[in-house]
Design a protein around this motif. Structure first.
Motif, PDB file in Angstrom:
ATOM      1  N   UNK A   1      37.083  21.080 -10.203  1.00  0.00           N
ATOM      2  CA  UNK A   1      35.707  21.395 -10.583  1.00  0.00           C
ATOM      3  C   UNK A   1      35.296  20.510 -11.753  1.00  0.00           C
ATOM      4  N   UNK A   2      34.939  19.302 -11.441  1.00  0.00           N
ATOM      5  CA  UNK A   2      34.502  18.345 -12.460  1.00  0.00           C
ATOM      6  C   UNK A   2      33.020  18.549 -12.756  1.00  0.00           C
ATOM      7  N   UNK A   3      32.553  17.932 -13.826  1.00  0.00           N
ATOM      8  CA  UNK A   3      31.133  18.024 -14.180  1.00  0.00           C
ATOM      9  C   UNK A   3      30.258  17.492 -13.052  1.00  0.00           C
ATOM     10  N   UNK A   4      30.653  16.366 -12.477  1.00  0.00           N
ATOM     11  CA  UNK A   4      29.842  15.777 -11.405  1.00  0.00           C
ATOM     12  C   UNK A   4      29.816  16.680 -10.179  1.00  0.00           C
TER      13      UNK A   4
ATOM     14  N   UNK B   1      23.497  17.047 -20.711  1.00  0.00           N
ATOM     15  CA  UNK B   1      24.278  15.950 -20.133  1.00  0.00           C
ATOM     16  C   UNK B   1      25.393  15.498 -21.080  1.00  0.00           C
ATOM     17  N   UNK B   2      25.105  15.513 -22.371  1.00  0.00           N
ATOM     18  CA  UNK B   2      26.100  15.087 -23.357  1.00  0.00           C
ATOM     19  C   UNK B   2      27.283  16.058 -23.430  1.00  0.00           C
ATOM     20  N   UNK B   3      27.057  17.306 -23.057  1.00  0.00           N
ATOM     21  CA  UNK B   3      28.100  18.329 -23.143  1.00  0.00           C
ATOM     22  C   UNK B   3      28.678  18.710 -21.783  1.00  0.00           C
ATOM     23  N   UNK B   4      28.282  18.037 -20.715  1.00  0.00           N
ATOM     24  CA  UNK B   4      28.629  18.488 -19.371  1.00  0.00           C
ATOM     25  C   UNK B   4      30.132  18.498 -19.101  1.00  0.00           C
ATOM     26  N   UNK B   5      30.858  17.539 -19.649  1.00  0.00           N
ATOM     27  CA  UNK B   5      32.297  17.496 -19.396  1.00  0.00           C
ATOM     28  C   UNK B   5      33.029  18.626 -20.119  1.00  0.00           C
ATOM     29  N   UNK B   6      32.579  18.912 -21.342  1.00  0.00           N
ATOM     30  CA  UNK B   6      33.161  20.028 -22.085  1.00  0.00           C
ATOM     31  C   UNK B   6      32.880  21.346 -21.362  1.00  0.00           C
ATOM     32  N   UNK B   7      31.627  21.555 -21.000  1.00  0.00           N
ATOM     33  CA  UNK B   7      31.258  22.803 -20.329  1.00  0.00           C
ATOM     34  C   UNK B   7      31.945  22.930 -18.973  1.00  0.00           C
ATOM     35  N   UNK B   8      32.107  21.816 -18.271  1.00  0.00           N
ATOM     36  CA  UNK B   8      32.780  21.849 -16.973  1.00  0.00           C
ATOM     37  C   UNK B   8      34.244  22.255 -17.145  1.00  0.00           C
TER      38      UNK B   8
ATOM     39  N   UNK C   1      22.058  20.071 -13.577  1.00  0.00           N
ATOM     40  CA  UNK C   1      22.709  20.529 -14.816  1.00  0.00           C
ATOM     41  C   UNK C   1      22.352  21.973 -15.156  1.00  0.00           C
ATOM     42  N   UNK C   2      21.467  22.566 -14.371  1.00  0.00           N
ATOM     43  CA  UNK C   2      21.058  23.955 -14.605  1.00  0.00           C
ATOM     44  C   UNK C   2      22.260  24.899 -14.635  1.00  0.00           C
TER      45      UNK C   2
ATOM     46  N   UNK D   1      35.491  24.082 -19.516  1.00  0.00           N
ATOM     47  CA  UNK D   1      35.523  25.497 -19.896  1.00  0.00           C
ATOM     48  C   UNK D   1      35.268  26.386 -18.683  1.00  0.00           C
ATOM     49  N   UNK D   2      34.262  26.024 -17.885  1.00  0.00           N
ATOM     50  CA  UNK D   2      33.950  26.817 -16.703  1.00  0.00           C
ATOM     51  C   UNK D   2      35.078  26.742 -15.676  1.00  0.00           C
ATOM     52  N   UNK D   3      35.651  25.555 -15.506  1.00  0.00           N
ATOM     53  CA  UNK D   3      36.770  25.399 -14.580  1.00  0.00           C
ATOM     54  C   UNK D   3      37.950  26.275 -14.999  1.00  0.00           C
ATOM     55  N   UNK D   4      38.169  26.394 -16.320  1.00  0.00           N
ATOM     56  CA  UNK D   4      39.243  27.253 -16.824  1.00  0.00           C
ATOM     57  C   UNK D   4      38.960  28.718 -16.491  1.00  0.00           C
ATOM     58  N   UNK D   5      37.699  29.129 -16.619  1.00  0.00           N
ATOM     59  CA  UNK D   5      37.318  30.501 -16.281  1.00  0.00           C
ATOM     60  C   UNK D   5      37.559  30.779 -14.800  1.00  0.00           C
ATOM     61  N   UNK D   6      37.162  29.862 -13.963  1.00  0.00           N
ATOM     62  CA  UNK D   6      37.343  30.034 -12.512  1.00  0.00           C
ATOM     63  C   UNK D   6      38.829  30.034 -12.158  1.00  0.00           C
ATOM     64  N   UNK D   7      39.594  29.117 -12.743  1.00  0.00           N
ATOM     65  CA  UNK D   7      41.031  29.041 -12.467  1.00  0.00           C
ATOM     66  C   UNK D   7      41.725  30.338 -12.873  1.00  0.00           C
ATOM     67  N   UNK D   8      41.317  30.890 -14.011  1.00  0.00           N
ATOM     68  CA  UNK D   8      41.874  32.167 -14.460  1.00  0.00           C
ATOM     69  C   UNK D   8      41.608  33.262 -13.434  1.00  0.00           C
TER      70      UNK D   8
END
Length: 600
Positions: free
Chosen positions: A480-483, A226-233, A509-510, A235-242
């Protein structure tokens, strides 16, 4: 606080032998420099590749020999990073190789451009001139399939030059997860404080029979996620956008179309795996969850309890004992295959010790021209033995493919890649069950065999269903936000488990737990591989040696054939939905068996 060993404290016998790749770091650095120089030499072939058949053959041989060397260089730094992502030296070496790869890709981007400029008639004429070119036919066919999606050579060169940046999301995810993310220590049912890490949770605490430790560990785990969800979101959003952007640039109808074309897989094959298993396996798994809740005496089945073993006796074993069991089980595969597995055990192909900074889960890396390398963390339970057999399934497959195929035809599609690994799990499980000395042992093996299907038909299948939703959403332009990502995964879980599991918002969060989303459409292929393996295992049971020989012949094909051709050669009709349904029905029989043998 993490009280695990540092990398240099792990016994040498529990680590892999990277000197087989490079005897010293200096040798690795010299090879990096040599490859940069060699790429400049190969660049002189620009405009001359297809002058005649013999010149094209020489160019292809040189190019793939060079590519194999570059692969081994990349594997070396990747394996070091996986073993210890906290070491500054490993991070620096990985960064230098990433930079070298980007430079080399840019320099040699002309190679495939010139090959794609050929038409079928020109290629046929060149093969007539030089018959040995026929060995490259599968590679050329795959290039031709992508021809209409190729950009202008300068645009392709630009994309290659940006490869280090384009691959950054995965690097950021991995380093955050393994090197930076802290976890609160946890207590077990006896009040003993225990260290906590990503690896310890995934490999040990999630499946412990101690309910207090299991739930405490999940609490600690999800707090850090949960503490890292915004960072990971981000990063993942960047991967998807790419992925979406590249698909549009190349003219694909969708990101899914782009990713599946690279696998040589139709949308029907892809969607059948997701839709049939998600819908038709759910009733079986809900029954399994209710059985588990009742047997474990839980007031309610929580998401944190799903991997808890019904059989509390879960036999423990050593790595050496597991080695002998796997070698005995795989004797049915014949001497050539068996000797590969034996060599892997005897020559330190496996890194199984635990240390700070080590990657979670397990994998098998098999760069062309060298043996496989397997990473896992040893815990000593039957699930661990099956994981080891799984990774050796990859090793056996890739080593056979190396022997019988050129590098150009070495790697099969992701769609097929998990079939040989899950096949080994089935072979080992049936062997352990056959020679179990007690009903309790048989029950334990049966539950662990079911866990093979859980891992591939539930864990990774749900990831695949989720990933499909994410890609569709991204193409509509929604952020694609964390929420949002958490909400989507929660919905995916709810649709599968229904009221058999008391889900909480944090279970969503899985999506943060797996790296597969950074490897294209990878997650769903686990279910495809196990579907094929289930069908072939049934053939072996019914036919014996002929089915085994046929399977070995499929493994030797590597990537020379398409996924559909490979499955056809294995006598599996992957386009027939009933093939998937039979695998799902088999899972139902495993749950039936567990119900009848479990003490009420």
């Amino acid at each position: 606080m993490d009280h695990r060993l540092s990398r240099n404290q792990v016994p040498i016998g529990e680590t892999w032998n990277l000197t087989d790749l490079f005897p010293t770091r200096k040798a690795f650095q010299s090879e990096r420099n040599a490859l940069l120089q060699k790429s400049e030499e190969l660049a002189k072939l620009k405009g001359k590749l297809a002058a005649n058949g013999s010149s094209l053959l020489r160019a292809l041989d040189q190019y793939f020999d060079f590519s194999a060397r570059l692969w081994r260089l990349s594997a070396y730094v990747s394996l070091k990073q996986s073993a210890d992502s906290t070491a500054p030296e490993n991070q620096a070496d990985a960064a230098r190789v990433d930079a070298a790869n980007a430079q080399i890709d840019t320099t040699l981007s002309f190679f495939e451009d010139e090959l794609m400029n050929l038409d079928a008639g020109q290629w046929a004429a060149l093969v007539d001139e030089e018959a040995a070119l026929q060995a490259y036919q599968p590679y050329i066919q795959k290039l031709f399939a992508r021809k209409s999606y190729r950009l202008h050579p300068e645009a392709e060169k630009t994309i290659k030059a940006l490869s280090e940046v384009l691959e950054a999301p995965y690097a950021i995810y991995t380093r955050s997860k393994l090197a930076d993310m802290p976890f609160q220590s946890v207590t077990d049912g006896k009040g003993v404080a225990l260290p906590m890490s990503f690896t310890l949770y995934e490999n040990r605490y999630a499946s412990t029979s101690d309910p207090i430790l299991r739930r405490n560990a999940y609490e600690s785990f999800t707090q850090s996620l949960d503490a890292y969800k915004n960072t990971f979101a981000s990063v993942y959003a960047a991967e998807v956008a790419k992925t979406v952007a590249i698909a549009k640039l190349r003219g694909y109808t969708s990101a899914t179309d782009y990713l599946l074309q690279r696998q040589l897989v139709s949308e029907t094959m892809y969607n059948n795996q997701l839709d049939i298993i998600y819908k038709e396996l759910a009733p079986h798994m809900r029954r399994y969850a209710k059985l588990k809740r009742k047997t474990l005496g839980l007031k309610e089945m929580k998401y944190a309890d799903l991997l808890a073993p019904i059989d509390h006796s879960d036999p423990q074993t050593t790595f050496e004992e597991s080695k002998q069991a796997i070698l005995e089980a795989l004797k049915i595969m014949g001497p050539e295959y068996h000797d590969i597995i034996k060599e892997g055990f005897n020559n330190r192909w496996v890194d199984y010790g635990d240390n700070v900074g080590k990657s979670t889960g397990g994998f098998c890396a098999s760069p062309y021209g060298i043996h496989s390398y397997i990473l896992m963390t040893w815990t000593g339970d039957i699930r661990n033995i099956l994981t080891l057999a799984h990774e050796f399934g990859h090793a056996g497959h890739f080593m056979l493919a190396q022997r019988y195929q050129k590098m150009a035809n070495y790697r099969p599609s992701l769609f097929f890649i998990e079939a040989p690994s899950t096949m080994n799990e089935l072979i080992l499980a049936h062997y352990l069950k056959k020679y179990a000395e007690s009903d309790q042992m048989k029950r334990s093996v049966a539950e662990r065999l079911l866990s093979t299907y859980y891992h591939n038909f539930v864990t990774h299948l749900l990831e695949g269903v989720y990933q499909r939703k994410v890609l569709h959403l991204a193409e509509t332009g929604e952020a694609l936000t964390a929420s949002k990502l958490t909400e989507l995964f929660y919905e995916t879980l709810q649709g599968f488990w229904g009221d058999s599991v008391q889900l909480e918002e944090r279970d969503g969060l899985t999506w943060m737990r797996q790296p597969h989303y950074y490897s294209g459409l990878y997650s769903y292929t686990y279910s495809a591989g196990l579907t094929v393996a289930t069908a072939v295992a049934e053939q072996i049971e019914n036919e014996g040696r002929p089915a085994i020989d046929r399977w070995l012949s499929v493994l030797k094909e590597g990537g020379r054939l398409t996924p559909r051709q490979l499955t056809e050669k294995a006598h599996v009709d992957i386009l027939n939905s009933d093939t998937i349904r039979r695998a799902v029905a088999y899972v139902g029989t495993l749950i039936d068996e567990l119900q009848t043998t479990t003490v009420k």
